[in-house]
Write a protein that holds these residues in place. Structure first.
Motif, PDB file in Angstrom:
ATOM      1  N   ARG A   1       5.935  13.323   0.752  1.00 32.42           N
ATOM      2  CA  ARG A   1       5.523  11.895   1.027  1.00 32.42           C
ATOM      3  C   ARG A   1       4.685  11.692  -0.128  1.00 32.42           C
ATOM      4  O   ARG A   1       4.338  10.304  -0.497  1.00 32.42           O
ATOM      5  N   SER A   2       4.064  12.732  -1.102  1.00 26.50           N
ATOM      6  CA  SER A   2       3.485  12.203  -2.395  1.00 26.50           C
ATOM      7  C   SER A   2       4.386  11.282  -3.389  1.00 26.50           C
ATOM      8  O   SER A   2       3.789  10.661  -4.328  1.00 26.50           O
TER       9      SER A   2
ATOM     10  N   PHE B   1       3.808   3.836  -5.782  1.00 24.85           N
ATOM     11  CA  PHE B   1       2.838   2.899  -5.742  1.00 24.85           C
ATOM     12  C   PHE B   1       2.012   3.054  -7.171  1.00 24.85           C
ATOM     13  O   PHE B   1       1.704   1.683  -7.626  1.00 24.85           O
TER      14      PHE B   1
ATOM     15  N   THR C   1       0.774  -1.272   0.128  1.00 19.01           N
ATOM     16  CA  THR C   1      -0.080  -0.128   0.003  1.00 19.01           C
ATOM     17  C   THR C   1       0.815   1.293  -0.043  1.00 19.01           C
ATOM     18  O   THR C   1       2.104   1.143   0.475  1.00 19.01           O
ATOM     19  N   PRO C   2       0.349   2.507  -0.315  1.00 21.08           N
ATOM     20  CA  PRO C   2       1.152   3.601  -0.356  1.00 21.08           C
ATOM     21  C   PRO C   2       1.586   4.064   1.083  1.00 21.08           C
ATOM     22  O   PRO C   2       2.776   4.322   1.265  1.00 21.08           O
ATOM     23  N   ASP C   3       0.951   3.689   2.031  1.00 21.64           N
ATOM     24  CA  ASP C   3       1.333   3.776   3.550  1.00 21.64           C
ATOM     25  C   ASP C   3       2.543   2.849   3.895  1.00 21.64           C
ATOM     26  O   ASP C   3       3.601   3.434   4.452  1.00 21.64           O
TER      27      ASP C   3
ATOM     28  N   ILE D   1       4.607   1.799   1.643  1.00 19.76           N
ATOM     29  CA  ILE D   1       5.883   2.305   0.812  1.00 19.76           C
ATOM     30  C   ILE D   1       6.361   3.458   1.784  1.00 19.76           C
ATOM     31  O   ILE D   1       7.681   3.795   1.644  1.00 19.76           O
ATOM     32  N   GLU D   2       5.430   4.442   2.197  1.00 18.02           N
ATOM     33  CA  GLU D   2       5.939   5.597   2.740  1.00 18.02           C
ATOM     34  C   GLU D   2       6.726   5.244   4.143  1.00 18.02           C
ATOM     35  O   GLU D   2       7.469   5.985   4.395  1.00 18.02           O
TER      36      GLU D   2
ATOM     37  N   GLU E   1       1.139  -0.700  -9.407  1.00 18.92           N
ATOM     38  CA  GLU E   1       0.065  -0.799  -9.920  1.00 18.92           C
ATOM     39  C   GLU E   1       0.028  -1.140 -11.597  1.00 18.92           C
ATOM     40  O   GLU E   1      -0.593  -1.987 -11.928  1.00 18.92           O
TER      41      GLU E   1
ATOM     42  N   ALA F   1       5.651   8.668  -2.408  1.00 21.99           N
ATOM     43  CA  ALA F   1       5.587   7.097  -2.303  1.00 21.99           C
ATOM     44  C   ALA F   1       4.027   6.719  -3.305  1.00 21.99           C
ATOM     45  O   ALA F   1       4.033   5.798  -3.569  1.00 21.99           O
ATOM     46  N   LEU F   2       3.360   7.776  -3.223  1.00 24.18           N
ATOM     47  CA  LEU F   2       1.847   7.605  -4.122  1.00 24.18           C
ATOM     48  C   LEU F   2       2.545   7.202  -5.780  1.00 24.18           C
ATOM     49  O   LEU F   2       2.113   6.594  -6.430  1.00 24.18           O
ATOM     50  N   ARG F   3       3.484   8.022  -6.080  1.00 24.36           N
ATOM     51  CA  ARG F   3       4.175   7.921  -7.526  1.00 24.36           C
ATOM     52  C   ARG F   3       4.904   6.378  -7.549  1.00 24.36           C
ATOM     53  O   ARG F   3       4.698   5.706  -8.616  1.00 24.36           O
TER      54      ARG F   3
END
Length: 207
Positions: free
Chosen positions: A193-194, A200, A2-4, A6-7, A204, A196-198
Motif C-alpha cells: 500500500r505504500s 500521491f 488523497t492517498p486513501d 488512490i489506495e 503533489e 499509493a503514497l508514492r
C-alpha cells in the motif's frame, strides 16, 4: 485525490493491494467494428499513450498483438473465434458465467515475470446500455481500464470520465494517477500500500 482514495483504486475485493502497468509497448487490435469506430478506438489508445508516455506499437514481437478488443452482440460469439481458447484458458466456462450474470464487459490480463502487464483481452457485449454510449466515450473508458490493473470496483460508483462542455474527457484526478503510475521511477508492479503514497507524492509535486 488523497492517498486513501488512490489506495482504493488498486485494492481488490479481498483487501489486497495490486497495481500493475504495461511493461512493453501496447500493440492493440480491434475486432467487430466498422472503419469509423476502429479509428475512434485507435484514437483513444493514442490519447492515453500520450498522457502516460507509454508507447504504442504496430506489433508485439512475441504475440503479434498483445491487446485485443472484441465487440460482439452475444457472448457465445467468442466461442467461434479461432484459437481464442488457447489465449484465454477456460473460455467456455467463462463465457457461460458472464452470460448467466448478464455482464456486458470483461477484461483478462496476462503478466510477465516482473509482474508487468504482458497482454490484455477486452470483451464488450454490446447490449442496449453499451450501444447507447457514444463511441468516443466507450472507447476512452475501455482504454483507460486496460492501461493499468485497476481494482474491480475502482469505477463501480463513478466513471473515470467527465464532461467538459460538450466533450467527454478523462477525469483530471484519474489522468494524474495514470501519469504518475507510469513514472519510470516507480515499479511496474506493486503489492504494498505504500505504493499509493508514492503516486500521491507525484501528484503533489505536479500540482
Amino acid at each position: 485525490m488523497t492517498p486513501d482514495e488512490i489506495e482504493r483504486l488498486f485494492t481488490r475485493d479481498d483487501g489486497a493491494y495490486a497495481f500493475a502497468r504495461w511493461g512493453r509497448p501496447v500493440a492493440p487490435v480491434v475486432f467487430g467494428v466498422d472503419a469509423a469506430t476502429l479509428g475512434v478506438v485507435k484514437g483513444a489508445f493514442e490519447a492515453v499513450s500520450s498522457l502516460t508516455g507509454h508507447p504504442l506499437a504496430e506489433t508485439d514481437p512475441e504475440l503479434g498483438s498483445n491487446c485485443m478488443v472484441f465487440f460482439f452482440r452475444d457472448w457465445a460469439e467468442l466461442l467461434d473465434v479461432r484459437d481464442l481458447d488457447r489465449l484465454v484458458p477456460d473460455l467456455a466456462p467463462l463465457v457461460a458465467r458472464l452470460k448467466a450474470a448478464g455482464a456486458n464487459q470483461y477484461r483478462v490480463f496476462r503478466f510477465d515475470e516482473a509482474g508487468a502487464i504482458r497482454a490484455a483481452f477486452v470483451f464488450l457485449c454490446m447490449d442496449d446500455a453499451l450501444a447507447a454510449q457514444p463511441a468516443e466515450e466507450l472507447a476512452l473508458a475501455q482504454v483507460v481500464q486496460v492501461m493499468l490493473l485497476w481494482a474491480p470496483g475502482a469505477f463501480r460508483d463513478r466513471s473515470p470520465l467527465a464532461r467538459a462542455g460538450q466533450a467527454v474527457i478523462l477525469r483530471p484526478d484519474i489522468a494524474g494517477v495514470m501519469r504518475a503510475g507510469y513514472d519510470p521511477v516507480l515499479p511496474v508492479q506493486a503489492g504494498d500500500r505504500s505504493h499509493a503514497l508514492r503516486i500521491f507524492a507525484r501528484l503533489e509535486a505536479s500540482a
